[in-house]
Write a protein that holds these residues in place. Sequence first.
Motif, mmCIF file in Angstrom:
data_model
loop_
_atom_site.group_PDB
_atom_site.id
_atom_site.type_symbol
_atom_site.label_atom_id
_atom_site.label_comp_id
_atom_site.label_asym_id
_atom_site.label_seq_id
_atom_site.Cartn_x
_atom_site.Cartn_y
_atom_site.Cartn_z
ATOM 1 N N PRO A 1 -19.917 35.243 37.218
ATOM 2 C CA PRO A 1 -18.574 34.849 36.753
ATOM 3 C C PRO A 1 -17.579 34.899 37.897
ATOM 4 N N VAL A 2 -16.723 33.860 37.966
ATOM 5 C CA VAL A 2 -15.661 33.803 38.973
ATOM 6 C C VAL A 2 -14.337 34.297 38.396
ATOM 7 N N ASP A 3 -14.002 33.943 37.138
ATOM 8 C CA ASP A 3 -12.745 34.375 36.495
ATOM 9 C C ASP A 3 -12.776 35.876 36.262
ATOM 10 N N THR A 4 -11.656 36.560 36.575
ATOM 11 C CA THR A 4 -11.524 38.002 36.315
ATOM 12 C C THR A 4 -11.168 38.214 34.861
ATOM 13 N N PRO A 5 -11.820 39.101 34.156
ATOM 14 C CA PRO A 5 -11.477 39.353 32.752
ATOM 15 C C PRO A 5 -10.012 39.763 32.600
ATOM 16 N N ARG A 6 -9.426 39.539 31.414
ATOM 17 C CA ARG A 6 -7.993 39.728 31.188
ATOM 18 C C ARG A 6 -7.548 41.168 31.359
ATOM 19 N N VAL A 7 -8.207 42.139 30.762
ATOM 20 C CA VAL A 7 -7.766 43.540 30.811
ATOM 21 C C VAL A 7 -7.813 44.095 32.217
ATOM 22 N N PRO A 8 -8.932 43.946 32.958
ATOM 23 C CA PRO A 8 -8.942 44.438 34.346
ATOM 24 C C PRO A 8 -7.875 43.755 35.204
ATOM 25 N N ALA A 9 -7.608 42.475 34.953
ATOM 26 C CA ALA A 9 -6.578 41.779 35.731
ATOM 27 C C ALA A 9 -5.207 42.378 35.483
ATOM 28 N N ARG A 10 -4.896 42.674 34.223
ATOM 29 C CA ARG A 10 -3.602 43.276 33.908
ATOM 30 C C ARG A 10 -3.475 44.652 34.532
ATOM 31 N N GLU A 11 -4.542 45.447 34.476
ATOM 32 C CA GLU A 11 -4.514 46.780 35.067
ATOM 33 C C GLU A 11 -4.323 46.712 36.574
ATOM 34 N N ALA A 12 -4.977 45.741 37.192
ATOM 35 C CA ALA A 12 -4.837 45.580 38.638
ATOM 36 C C ALA A 12 -3.403 45.206 38.999
ATOM 37 N N ALA A 13 -2.766 44.328 38.185
ATOM 38 C CA ALA A 13 -1.386 43.924 38.447
ATOM 39 C C ALA A 13 -0.432 45.110 38.273
ATOM 40 N N GLU A 14 -0.659 45.908 37.216
ATOM 41 C CA GLU A 14 0.197 47.071 36.987
ATOM 42 C C GLU A 14 0.073 48.080 38.117
ATOM 43 N N THR A 15 -1.148 48.264 38.597
ATOM 44 C CA THR A 15 -1.366 49.184 39.714
ATOM 45 C C THR A 15 -0.645 48.707 40.962
ATOM 46 N N GLU A 16 -0.736 47.421 41.208
ATOM 47 C CA GLU A 16 -0.074 46.863 42.390
ATOM 48 C C GLU A 16 1.448 46.995 42.287
ATOM 49 N N LEU A 17 2.006 46.675 41.099
ATOM 50 C CA LEU A 17 3.466 46.708 40.923
ATOM 51 C C LEU A 17 4.024 48.124 40.866
ATOM 52 N N SER A 18 3.158 49.107 40.652
ATOM 53 C CA SER A 18 3.631 50.493 40.596
ATOM 54 C C SER A 18 3.819 51.105 41.981
ATOM 55 N N LYS A 19 3.463 50.393 43.005
ATOM 56 C CA LYS A 19 3.614 50.922 44.360
ATOM 57 C C LYS A 19 5.097 51.075 44.712
ATOM 58 N N PRO A 20 5.480 52.132 45.440
ATOM 59 C CA PRO A 20 6.894 52.390 45.754
ATOM 60 C C PRO A 20 7.590 51.234 46.452
ATOM 61 N N MET A 21 6.846 50.435 47.204
ATOM 62 C CA MET A 21 7.478 49.357 47.967
ATOM 63 C C MET A 21 8.160 48.343 47.050
ATOM 64 N N TYR A 22 7.710 48.266 45.786
ATOM 65 C CA TYR A 22 8.320 47.316 44.864
ATOM 66 C C TYR A 22 9.535 47.895 44.129
ATOM 67 N N HIS A 23 9.832 49.178 44.324
ATOM 68 C CA HIS A 23 10.891 49.832 43.528
ATOM 69 C C HIS A 23 11.948 50.500 44.405
ATOM 70 N N GLU A 24 11.992 50.112 45.673
ATOM 71 C CA GLU A 24 12.938 50.750 46.568
ATOM 72 C C GLU A 24 14.388 50.505 46.150
ATOM 73 N N ASN A 25 14.676 49.351 45.570
ATOM 74 C CA ASN A 25 16.039 48.992 45.195
ATOM 75 C C ASN A 25 16.329 49.148 43.713
ATOM 76 N N ASP A 26 15.417 49.765 42.977
ATOM 77 C CA ASP A 26 15.653 49.982 41.551
ATOM 78 C C ASP A 26 16.776 50.996 41.339
ATOM 79 N N PRO A 27 17.607 50.850 40.287
ATOM 80 C CA PRO A 27 18.637 51.859 40.004
ATOM 81 C C PRO A 27 17.998 53.187 39.610
ATOM 82 N N ASN A 28 18.686 54.290 39.988
ATOM 83 C CA ASN A 28 18.161 55.599 39.631
ATOM 84 C C ASN A 28 18.428 55.904 38.161
#
Length: 229
Positions: A20-47
Amino acid sequence: MLGAGGTTAARQVTGAGDIPVDTPRVPAREAAETELSKPMYHENDPNLFERGLNRFWDWVAGVFDAAANAAPGGPAGLVVLILIVIGLAAALWWRLGTPQRASLPTAALFESDGPRSAAQHRAAADAHAAALRWTEAVQERMRAIVRSLEERALLDPRPGRTADEAAAEAGRTLPGQAARLRSAARDFDDVTYGGRTADRPTYLALRALDTELDEAKPVLPGTSRGATG
């Protein structure tokens, strides 16, 4: 030529291994959440405080929007209503003085700059009144009243006496003026400790009381009011 089923199969497999080439839906969502949780994406977020403040102002804006929709005339009508409420509150404060008068300090009536006679306090009160300094005029006239009662031996001279104490003691000897003495003491406390500004009618009332007290006959112990005629 491939049909619809063949197209789908081509997307899902590559080569002969059918991997299979397509990534299943649940692992893809988890991978995206893990990536977006990195501090580099939240440096400018309000406290936390800023987020709470933003929610509060959003709530205030919602309240005003609802009030504007309900008020006659829309937003303009709401502004008029707010101004009316502010005006009523200011009028009540001016009329009634500062709330919670019971918590005001009870400092001595006279200042510690040496004793002065009733005539001296009256002269100072008249000078303040002539300059339209009604607060100072009220203070000096109240001191003149108490000093005059001390000079007439209707009050014992006592350092540290408050205006309320003087009014209560004098009211027992001059019951006909007891209520007005208490009112005069309240006026003195309000302008001295309560932050209220005196006015001309308040001063004239104290001056009239001062004159009336000079002519009043005291009720001595063991003497009825009728006997003093």
